[in-house]
Design an enzyme around this catalytic site. Structure first.
Site, PDB file in Angstrom:
ATOM      1  N   GLY A 116       0.885  -1.164  -0.051  1.00  0.00           N
ATOM      2  CA  GLY A 116      -0.156   0.012  -0.270  1.00  0.00           C
ATOM      3  C   GLY A 116       1.124   1.175   0.198  1.00  0.00           C
ATOM      4  O   GLY A 116       0.391   2.351   0.441  1.00  0.00           O
ATOM      5  N   GLY A 173      -0.607   4.508  -1.136  1.00  0.00           N
ATOM      6  CA  GLY A 173      -1.584   5.229  -0.467  1.00  0.00           C
ATOM      7  C   GLY A 173      -1.183   6.222   0.730  1.00  0.00           C
ATOM      8  O   GLY A 173      -0.265   6.877   0.645  1.00  0.00           O
ATOM      9  N   GLN A 174      -2.178   6.794   1.335  1.00  0.00           N
ATOM     10  CA  GLN A 174      -2.273   7.790   2.000  1.00  0.00           C
ATOM     11  C   GLN A 174      -1.087   7.726   3.050  1.00  0.00           C
ATOM     12  O   GLN A 174      -0.152   8.760   2.989  1.00  0.00           O
ATOM     13  CB  GLN A 174      -3.683   7.997   3.036  1.00  0.00           C
ATOM     14  CG  GLN A 174      -3.607   9.323   3.751  1.00  0.00           C
ATOM     15  CD  GLN A 174      -4.530   9.452   4.795  1.00  0.00           C
ATOM     16  OE1 GLN A 174      -5.214   8.475   5.168  1.00  0.00           O
ATOM     17  NE2 GLN A 174      -4.728  10.633   5.658  1.00  0.00           N
ATOM     18  N   TYR A 186     -15.848  -1.802   7.039  1.00  0.00           N
ATOM     19  CA  TYR A 186     -14.325  -1.454   7.373  1.00  0.00           C
ATOM     20  C   TYR A 186     -13.949  -1.837   8.925  1.00  0.00           C
ATOM     21  O   TYR A 186     -12.966  -2.553   9.107  1.00  0.00           O
ATOM     22  CB  TYR A 186     -14.095   0.171   7.319  1.00  0.00           C
ATOM     23  CG  TYR A 186     -12.833   0.739   7.505  1.00  0.00           C
ATOM     24  CD1 TYR A 186     -12.122   0.478   6.896  1.00  0.00           C
ATOM     25  CD2 TYR A 186     -12.619   1.375   8.705  1.00  0.00           C
ATOM     26  CE1 TYR A 186     -10.741   1.020   6.998  1.00  0.00           C
ATOM     27  CE2 TYR A 186     -11.478   2.048   8.931  1.00  0.00           C
ATOM     28  CZ  TYR A 186     -10.642   1.783   8.163  1.00  0.00           C
ATOM     29  OH  TYR A 186      -9.286   2.402   8.591  1.00  0.00           O
ATOM     30  N   LYS A 206     -11.346  -4.510  10.411  1.00  0.00           N
ATOM     31  CA  LYS A 206     -10.258  -4.001  11.262  1.00  0.00           C
ATOM     32  C   LYS A 206     -10.080  -4.909  12.663  1.00  0.00           C
ATOM     33  O   LYS A 206      -9.212  -5.177  13.074  1.00  0.00           O
ATOM     34  CB  LYS A 206     -10.349  -2.537  11.468  1.00  0.00           C
ATOM     35  CG  LYS A 206      -9.816  -1.751  10.535  1.00  0.00           C
ATOM     36  CD  LYS A 206      -8.489  -1.770  10.123  1.00  0.00           C
ATOM     37  CE  LYS A 206      -8.147  -1.272   8.787  1.00  0.00           C
ATOM     38  NZ  LYS A 206      -6.620  -1.583   8.426  1.00  0.00           N
ATOM     39  N   ILE A 256      -6.161  10.665   9.984  1.00  0.00           N
ATOM     40  CA  ILE A 256      -4.791  11.287   9.722  1.00  0.00           C
ATOM     41  C   ILE A 256      -4.751  12.301   8.546  1.00  0.00           C
ATOM     42  O   ILE A 256      -5.435  12.198   7.649  1.00  0.00           O
ATOM     43  CB  ILE A 256      -3.778   9.928   9.192  1.00  0.00           C
ATOM     44  CG1 ILE A 256      -3.885   8.602   9.914  1.00  0.00           C
ATOM     45  CG2 ILE A 256      -2.400  10.273   8.949  1.00  0.00           C
ATOM     46  CD1 ILE A 256      -3.121   8.886  11.448  1.00  0.00           C
TER      47      ILE A 256
HETATM   48  N1  SER Z   1      -9.501   7.574   8.407  1.00  0.00           N
HETATM   49  C1  SER Z   1     -10.038   6.469   8.492  1.00  0.00           C
HETATM   50  C2  SER Z   1     -11.350   6.631   7.700  1.00  0.00           C
HETATM   51  O1  SER Z   1     -11.938   7.431   7.738  1.00  0.00           O
HETATM   52  C3  SER Z   1     -10.364   5.701   9.813  1.00  0.00           C
HETATM   53  O2  SER Z   1      -9.252   4.997   9.965  1.00  0.00           O
HETATM   54  O3  SER Z   1     -11.875   5.559   7.174  1.00  0.00           O
END
Ligand code: SER
Length: 319
Positions: A8, A11-12, A142, A146, A172
């Site tokens: 990844g 990615g961000q 999601y 997790k 983040i």
């Molecule tokens: N930044 C993530 C989201 O908004 C949260 O872990 O999906």
């Protein structure tokens, strides 16, 4: 030294983590991997890059063998909002991708970092000062992936002694890399729009409080956890970590101190509002502070200063 692999990496978090790891451990020791998105010139030019699909064991295996990898930062995952638009794909990438990486780690004796999230909590979790060990019944796909990931990593540690470690990240924020399809994305976008348009339309309600963290703290958290003395880690795979918590109204006030004409209005997205409402207002991260010395540097005001200063240079807009 054994090499470090970052999945990844386009990615961000991955794109900035790869560069931070290259700076710390030497560019040739950090292998960046991506799947479909085109990597930046900086990522391609600063060290090895491989195209690899994390759900395909043989593809991961050939990269591990080619570079003699000993540490995997596994960041390939879908975020919360995009996960809700395609839950089956979110499960496939987030859980089956992680399973491939854990199997590789078991067979090639690698240690593994995996990010979890505030998304691993749900509406029945205590919202204020969410404890390290508490109810986890998330309602988004999601979040389900997790929690499953946290449990899988615990399982591989207790059954196979794979050195798995992880953090529950909040939203983040960075001026370098944009997020892709998360619920906390507004907290990045608002800074861009404050400079570009002096106006932002927010998809969450003004009083929706969530945990957040500035990217430099997020990178340090991952690297420091992987360097921590393993004998001190009781909560290996799911440390609550946070640096600040705020609402759209509060981040707006912080921006208005520097850009007085900035204005916010609201157009609520029910999907992302529903996800945000199911997450904590703020987590208790004292366990991470105690077990491996977690200590963030940036609070909201310090972050706003740094974001606006750097975005103003990047976008070439004075304020
Ligand atoms: N930044 C993530 C989201 O908004 C949260 O872990 O999906």
């Amino acid at each position: 030294m054994k090499k470090i692999l970052v999945t990844g990496s386009v990615g961000q978090i991955g794109s900035e983590l790869t560069l931070a790891l290259r700076k710390k451990y030497g560019a040739e020791n950090v292998i960046a991997c991506g799947h479909s998105k085109r990597p930046s010139e900086e990522l391609l030019g600063s060290g090895p890059f491989e195209f690899m699909e994390v759900r395909k064991y043989d593809e991961v295996k050939s990269v591990i063998e080619k570079y003699d990898v000993g540490v995997i930062y596994h960041l390939a995952a879908l975020l919360s909002a995009v996960g809700e638009s395609n839950p089956q794909l979110a499960w496939d990438i987030n859980v089956n991708g992680l399973m491939t990486v854990l199997e590789i780690a078991r067979n090639y004796n690698c240690s593994v970092f995996t990010p979890s999230s505030i998304g691993a909590f749900g509406p029945s979790t205590p919202k204020n000062g969410t404890p390290q060990d508490t109810i986890q019944r998330p309602t988004s796909m999601y979040g389900i992936t997790k929690v499953s990931g946290e449990l899988l990593c615990d399982y591989y540690y207790s059954k196979y002694k794979v050195d798995t470690r992880g953090l529950r990240y909040p939203g983040i924020i960075s001026y370098v890399s944009p997020p892709g399809g998360g619920t906390t994305d507004y907290a990045v976008d608002i800074y861009y729009k404050a400079l570009e348009n002096k106006k932002y339309t927010c998809f969450l309600k003004s009083d929706t409080k969530l945990d957040m963290m500035y990217m430099p703290d997020a990178l340090n958290a991952a690297i420091n956890l992987m360097e921590a003395d393993p004998s001190k880690l009781k909560h290996r795979n799911a440390f609550n970590v946070t640096a600040m918590n705020f609402t759209p109204e509060q981040v707006t006030a912080s921006i208005k101190k520097r850009i007085p004409e900035f204005k916010i209005d609201y157009s609520i997205d029910p999907v992302r509002q529903g996800i945000a409402d199911s997450w904590p207002d703020y987590m208790d991260d004292s366990t991470a502070r105690k077990e491996w010395g977690w200590k963030p540097v940036y609070n909201l005001e310090k972050m706003t200063d740094d974001m606006l200063k750097n975005l103003s240079l990047k976008l070439n807009i004075k304020y």
